[in-house]
Motif scaffolding. Structure first.
Motif: not given
Length: 120
Positions: A24-40
């Motif tokens: 099961v792939p686990v979301l990495s911190t980098q992936e979350l930061v990429t999704a959370c960066k503004l503008p999103a």
């Protein structure tokens, strides 16, 4: 009836074993930061808010107050969600050693630093 139950039991066992080997792939911190960066995009923003809110809500729902002292204490009125998410992105950028770690643990670590509980 016994034969049907036995067949179902074998089928469940086989299916369960097939999924047991699946990673099961686990979301990495980098992936979350990429999704959370503004503008999103609206999709990224929704994912970011949903994921981070779920982590905090899970912390609140699973921490037993008599067995585990709280380590995240958000004072009211709480800051705006976008402010906290922006602070999280900046915090990760200042702590790059966390980018490959699972996002959920990193978010909890950030919240513990951002909203520490008073020492008793």
């Amino acid at each position: 009836m016994k034969k049907i139950l036995m067949a179902l039991s074998i089928l469940v066992s086989l299916v369960g074993n097939a999924y047991a080997d699946e990673k099961v792939p686990v979301l990495s911190t980098q992936e979350l930061v990429t999704a959370c960066k503004l503008p999103a995009s609206p999709e990224s923003r929704s994912f970011c808010i949903g994921y981070t809110t779920a982590i905090y809500d899970t912390y609140l729902a699973t921490r037993h107050p008599q067995r585990a002292k709280p380590f995240i204490c958000v004072k009211q009125p709480a800051p705006k969600r976008d402010e906290v998410i922006g602070d999280f992105v900046k915090w990760v950028e200042a702590n790059p050693q966390s980018v490959d770690k699972p996002a959920a643990g990193t978010v909890l670590g950030f919240l513990a630093v951002r909203f520490p509980c008073a020492k008793q």
